[in-house]
Design a protein around this motif. Sequence first.
Motif, PDB file in Angstrom:
ATOM      1  N   GLN A   1       0.819  -1.212   0.000  1.00  0.00           N
ATOM      2  CA  GLN A   1       0.000   0.000   0.000  1.00  0.00           C
ATOM      3  C   GLN A   1       0.854   1.263   0.000  1.00  0.00           C
ATOM      4  OE1 GLN A   1      -3.640   0.142   2.392  1.00  0.00           O
ATOM      5  NE2 GLN A   1      -2.755   1.833   3.545  1.00  0.00           N
TER       6      GLN A   1
ATOM      7  N   PHE B   1       0.395   5.812  -0.166  1.00  0.00           N
ATOM      8  CA  PHE B   1      -0.567   6.903   0.021  1.00  0.00           C
ATOM      9  C   PHE B   1       0.104   8.230  -0.315  1.00  0.00           C
ATOM     10  CE2 PHE B   1      -2.723  10.132   2.643  1.00  0.00           C
ATOM     11  CZ  PHE B   1      -4.036   9.930   2.225  1.00  0.00           C
ATOM     12  N   ALA B   2      -0.670   9.145  -0.868  1.00  0.00           N
ATOM     13  CA  ALA B   2      -0.181  10.511  -1.105  1.00  0.00           C
ATOM     14  C   ALA B   2      -1.367  11.458  -1.052  1.00  0.00           C
ATOM     15  CB  ALA B   2       0.510  10.611  -2.460  1.00  0.00           C
ATOM     16  N   TYR B   3      -1.105  12.715  -0.698  1.00  0.00           N
ATOM     17  CA  TYR B   3      -2.181  13.707  -0.666  1.00  0.00           C
ATOM     18  C   TYR B   3      -1.685  15.034  -1.219  1.00  0.00           C
ATOM     19  CZ  TYR B   3      -0.008  15.979   3.386  1.00  0.00           C
ATOM     20  OH  TYR B   3       0.856  16.643   4.216  1.00  0.00           O
ATOM     21  N   ALA B   4      -2.633  15.871  -1.571  1.00  0.00           N
ATOM     22  CA  ALA B   4      -2.289  17.226  -2.001  1.00  0.00           C
ATOM     23  C   ALA B   4      -3.442  18.159  -1.653  1.00  0.00           C
ATOM     24  CB  ALA B   4      -2.023  17.274  -3.496  1.00  0.00           C
ATOM     25  N   GLY B   5      -3.106  19.375  -1.273  1.00  0.00           N
ATOM     26  CA  GLY B   5      -4.116  20.371  -0.931  1.00  0.00           C
ATOM     27  C   GLY B   5      -4.581  21.136  -2.150  1.00  0.00           C
TER      28      GLY B   5
ATOM     29  N   VAL C   1      -2.140  18.334 -10.454  1.00  0.00           N
ATOM     30  CA  VAL C   1      -1.710  17.961  -9.099  1.00  0.00           C
ATOM     31  C   VAL C   1      -2.291  16.603  -8.711  1.00  0.00           C
ATOM     32  CG1 VAL C   1      -1.784  18.623  -6.660  1.00  0.00           C
ATOM     33  CG2 VAL C   1      -1.480  20.374  -8.409  1.00  0.00           C
TER      34      VAL C   1
ATOM     35  N   GLU D   1      -0.318  13.917 -10.399  1.00  0.00           N
ATOM     36  CA  GLU D   1       0.980  13.775  -9.723  1.00  0.00           C
ATOM     37  C   GLU D   1       0.814  12.979  -8.416  1.00  0.00           C
ATOM     38  OE1 GLU D   1       3.164  17.349  -8.290  1.00  0.00           O
ATOM     39  OE2 GLU D   1       2.980  17.987 -10.382  1.00  0.00           O
TER      40      GLU D   1
ATOM     41  N   GLU E   1       2.560   9.541  -7.218  1.00  0.00           N
ATOM     42  CA  GLU E   1       3.339   9.483  -5.982  1.00  0.00           C
ATOM     43  C   GLU E   1       2.847   8.336  -5.091  1.00  0.00           C
ATOM     44  OE1 GLU E   1       6.478  10.664  -3.804  1.00  0.00           O
ATOM     45  OE2 GLU E   1       5.961  11.537  -5.753  1.00  0.00           O
TER      46      GLU E   1
ATOM     47  N   ASP F   1       4.093   5.129  -6.564  1.00  0.00           N
ATOM     48  CA  ASP F   1       5.515   4.956  -6.284  1.00  0.00           C
ATOM     49  C   ASP F   1       5.714   4.516  -4.830  1.00  0.00           C
ATOM     50  OD1 ASP F   1       8.268   5.207  -7.185  1.00  0.00           O
ATOM     51  OD2 ASP F   1       8.404   6.856  -5.740  1.00  0.00           O
ATOM     52  N   ASN F   2       4.975   5.152  -3.924  1.00  0.00           N
ATOM     53  CA  ASN F   2       5.099   4.811  -2.503  1.00  0.00           C
ATOM     54  C   ASN F   2       4.706   3.353  -2.227  1.00  0.00           C
ATOM     55  OD1 ASN F   2       6.053   7.304  -1.765  1.00  0.00           O
ATOM     56  ND2 ASN F   2       4.056   8.108  -1.144  1.00  0.00           N
TER      57      ASN F   2
ATOM     58  N   PHE G   1       7.258   0.606  -1.910  1.00  0.00           N
ATOM     59  CA  PHE G   1       8.130   0.504  -0.739  1.00  0.00           C
ATOM     60  C   PHE G   1       7.425  -0.078   0.485  1.00  0.00           C
ATOM     61  CE2 PHE G   1       9.827   3.698  -3.529  1.00  0.00           C
ATOM     62  CZ  PHE G   1      11.181   3.386  -3.574  1.00  0.00           C
ATOM     63  N   GLY G   2       6.128  -0.354   0.372  1.00  0.00           N
ATOM     64  CA  GLY G   2       5.398  -0.935   1.496  1.00  0.00           C
ATOM     65  C   GLY G   2       5.712  -2.421   1.614  1.00  0.00           C
TER      66      GLY G   2
ATOM     67  N   LYS H   1      -5.624  14.186   4.332  1.00  0.00           N
ATOM     68  CA  LYS H   1      -4.176  14.033   4.487  1.00  0.00           C
ATOM     69  C   LYS H   1      -3.734  12.703   5.064  1.00  0.00           C
ATOM     70  CE  LYS H   1      -3.270  18.936   4.833  1.00  0.00           C
ATOM     71  NZ  LYS H   1      -2.562  20.024   5.508  1.00  0.00           N
TER      72      LYS H   1
ATOM     73  N   PRO I   1      -4.478   8.222   5.410  1.00  0.00           N
ATOM     74  CA  PRO I   1      -5.249   7.043   5.015  1.00  0.00           C
ATOM     75  C   PRO I   1      -6.171   6.658   6.170  1.00  0.00           C
ATOM     76  CG  PRO I   1      -3.005   6.422   5.615  1.00  0.00           C
ATOM     77  CD  PRO I   1      -3.064   7.914   5.689  1.00  0.00           C
TER      78      PRO I   1
END
Lengths: 448, 464
Positions: free
Chosen positions: A62, A64-68, A74, A77, A81, A84-85, A88-89, A336, A338
Amino acid sequence: MTEELLDLASRVAASARAGEEVEAYVARGQDTEIVVYDGGIESLSSATSEGVGIRVVVDHRQGFAYAGSLDDEVVAETLEEARDNAGFGSPDEHLGLASPDGVAPVDLDLWRPELADLTTDRKVEMALELEKRVKASDPRIRTVHSADYGDAMVEAAVATNTGIAASHRRSSCYVSVYALAGDGDETQTGGGYSVGRSPDDLDIDEAADDAVERATRLLGARKPASARLPVVLDTRITTTLLRVLSGTLSGEAVLKGRSLFANRVGEQVAVPGLTLVDDPTNPDAYGAAAYDSEGLACRRNALISEGRLQGFLYNTYAGRRAGVPSTASAVRGGFKSPPGVGCRALSLEPGAMSQEEILAEVGEGLLVQEVTGVHSGVNPISGDFSVGAEGLMIRGGALAEPVRELTIASTVQRMLLDVVAVGNDLEWLPGAAAGVTIAIAEMSMGGA
Amino acid sequence: MLEETVIQRVLGTALRTGGDFAEIFVEDRRSSSAHYDDGKVEELTSGRDRGAGVRVVVGDTTGYAHTADLSETGLRAAAEAASGVARGGDGGVRVVALERQHATAPYEPTVLSEDVDKSRKVELLARADDAARSAGMAVTQVSAGYGDSRRRTLVANSDGLLATGDVVRTRFGVSTVAQGDTGMQTGYEGVGRTMGFEMFDDVDVEGIARTSADRAIAKLAARPAPSGLLPVVIGAGRGAVLFHEACGHGFEADAIEKQASVYHGRVGEVVASPQVTLVDDGTMGRQWGAYAIDDEGRPAHRNVLIDEGVLTDYMWDLLRSRKAGRLSSGNGRRQSYHHLPMVRMTNTYLLAGEEDPAELVRQTPRGVYVAHLGGGQVNTATGDFVFGMTEAYLIEDGEVTEPLRDANLIGNGPEVLANIDAVANDFAMAEGGGTCGKWGQSVPVGMGQPTLRITGVTVGGTAA
C-alpha cells in the motif's frame, strides 16, 4: 457540488492499472471564524480549502499521497506518488480496499443550506452578543478573553475501482466563549459553547451561563489535601474518558497488541450497569455519518453491554486480518491521512438520576469540571490514568468549596469497574462521544 | 515564489478599502513520511500543501482569507475577502515599495529528502524495529516513524518588507510495547532536528530504539507513582517542558495583552529563584524550533526571558509589538497558510548552573527523579500547569531506586519557579522534537535544560 467531487474521485479510481486497487478521497470545505474582543472584531477569517488523498494497493502493498489542491495536474501527480510509494510498502495479504457489503446507508440530513446564507454581520453580532451577555451576567467576571463564532460546510466523496462510490456533506457551526473571573489577586477561568448544524441550533444563553458558572464557582479555590475519595465526572469529562476508551476498542489496536481489552470479549470489563455503543446512524450525534471513510454504510455497534465486552471496531484492513467483516468504522483526519479505525458517536446508556441526585447519593467526594494533561498523563495501553483537575468538593450530598491544582488518578480498567452511577443528562458534544455525568466509587486525589 | 509586481498588486487590493496594514504569506510545503508497525512498512505517505493567506489590519481588527489558488486572480480574491473588515473609507490606490530582507539561515541542510532514495528511509525503520525487538523478550510490539518536510515561505507587507524562508526538518521516533505479569507498558524515544537527511550521519538509530524499549521494559516492574506534594529532581534535556508550561506560554505577548497571564505587569520583577536564567532562541541552528525568519518575515532572535530570576521581557509578534511601539522578537509563527500568526516559542532553555547533578539526588531524602517527560499543558490565566512523566523513579535516602508508572505532575507556575532550589551543570537540549499546540495550531518547538530540583510539586499517582 458533491456530485462533482464524486465524479473526480471516480475518475481517479477508474484510472487504476491492471492489478491495482485505487481509492480517491476528495474533500472541499468552506469555513468562517470570527473572534470578538472588548466589543469589536479581533479577527475574521474566511477560507475555502480542498484536497485529495489517494491510496494505491498493488501486489499486496500500500502507498498513500495527498495534495491540498484539486487541479488535474496535481491530482495526477498525487496518484503517481501514491503508486511509487506502494512499491516501498511491505507485502500484507490483508491489505485491500473496501467493496460494497450490502448494508444500506441511513438517510441522514446533516446539511443546512441556510447556513450559507447567513451574513457575516449576523455572525459577528452573535459573537458580540455572547461576549456582552457574559460580561453583564455577573460582576465577578473581569474580562472575556475571547468570544467566537465559527462555521464550516464540508463536502467529501470517496470512490474506488472495487465498487465504492459514496459522498456526503455536512454543515456545522458553533459559538464559544472563554471568561476570566476574579480581581487582580485571583483569576479563575471558564469556557462555554453551543454547537449545531444551523444557526438556529445555537443557544447563546447556554454558552454564556456555562462559562460564567464555571469561572465564578471556582473563585476562592485552593489546593486540597491528598485523599482517596468518590469522584463525579461532569458531562464534558466523561466525553474525555470515552475518547480514551475508544482507542482501546479499536480492532487494529487489538491485532497489534496495543489494547488492554485483547482476548477479553465476553468478559465482565465494567459494572453490570454500563452499556457502551457507537452509533453514527443516530442523527442527534455530533459525529453522525451515513458512510465511513472507506465508503461503507455506517451502522450501530454495541461495544459493552451490561458490563460485558461485546467486540471491537474494524475498518476493512483490520477486519480482514481478524477474519471478521468491517464494522464500517474507518475514520480519517481529512484528506491528508489514510483511513484508520475509530468511533464517531460513542455513548453510554444514560441512567435515571440527574447530576444533583448523583451528588446527593455520593454524599462526600469531588466533582470534576475540568481536566488537563490527558495527552501527557493517560496511557491507553497500560491503562494508567492521571490528569490535572479542578472542581468542587461534595459535602453532605451537595456542592461545597472549590478546589484546584490537584490530580485525580486510577486506571482505565479500575474506573470501568468502579462506575456507581450514570446520569440521565446525556448530551451530544463536539467530537466523537456523548457527555453524561458519571460517578466513580474511588480515585486518588493528589494535592498538598 | 511570486513576482514582485503581483505581490504589489495583491497588497494594493488588500489596502483598497482603507486598511492600516496588509500582508501576504505564501507557503509551499512538501513532506514525506514512512511508518513501520507490527514488523511491516505500513505505507509511505507524500504530501504537498501550497497556498497563501492575506491579512488586513484596521485598528484592532484583523481580516484574513486564504486560498490554494496562487494565480493573481486567486490571490486578489483572497485580498478582497480579507479587506472586508476595513470598509470605513476609501484607501485609494497605494503602491508599496518592497525591500528584500536577508536573514541568515541558522543552518544549511546538505542532503535534501527529495535526493534520498525512499528505500533508505525504510531501511532506517527496519533497523530500529530490529534493535527494539532485540532489547528484551518482553518487547511485544514496535512502531517506528520517519518524517521530513521542506517548508518554503514568502512574506511581504505594506511596510515594504519582502522576505523568504526555507526550512527543512527531519524526525525519527520509536514506540515500544512490553508485556509482563502486570500488563503492558510503553516507551518512546525520538529525535527531531532542523536538518536534512544528513541528520542520520550522527544519530544512532539503534540506540534510540533500545532506549525506547528499555523504557517500556523498566516500567514492567514499576510501582504506582506516589500521590501528593514531593521534592522532584528533573533530569537534563526533555525536562524543559516544565519551563515551556510553567512560564513560557505565560510570557507570550498575546496572553499578556489580554491580562490572561499570571506574569502580566511583572517585567523587572523577581519571578523565579536566582538560579533561573531562561532563554528563547530561534537562531539555534539544527534545533527543532529554529528558523531564519518567522512567519511574519522577522528574523529569529535570541531573547533572554528570565535573567537570574528577574523577568526581562515577553515574546512578541508583529501585531502585539506594533501596539506596544517596539520591534517583534521574531516569535510570530503559524501552523500553515490556513492560519493567522500568533506569539509562539522557538527553542526554550534554561542555562546551566554550577551544581553536580548526582549531588542533587544525594541531598534528597525522599522524592521523585524524572528521567523523561511527555507533554504538558497550562492555563496561563491561573498559572496552573501539568506535565507528564514517562520515565521516573523513586528517590529514597538520596538514591534513585524503584521505577514508577506514568503520571502527571501539577504545579502553579510562579510557585514552582520560586521553588527551584538547585540547578546543575549538565545542560542538554531535548532530542525529542516536540510539538506545541495553542488555540488549535501546532508548531515544532525545541527545549533544553540541566538537571534541577523543585522543593515540592504534586505528583499525581495512586500510591500513598
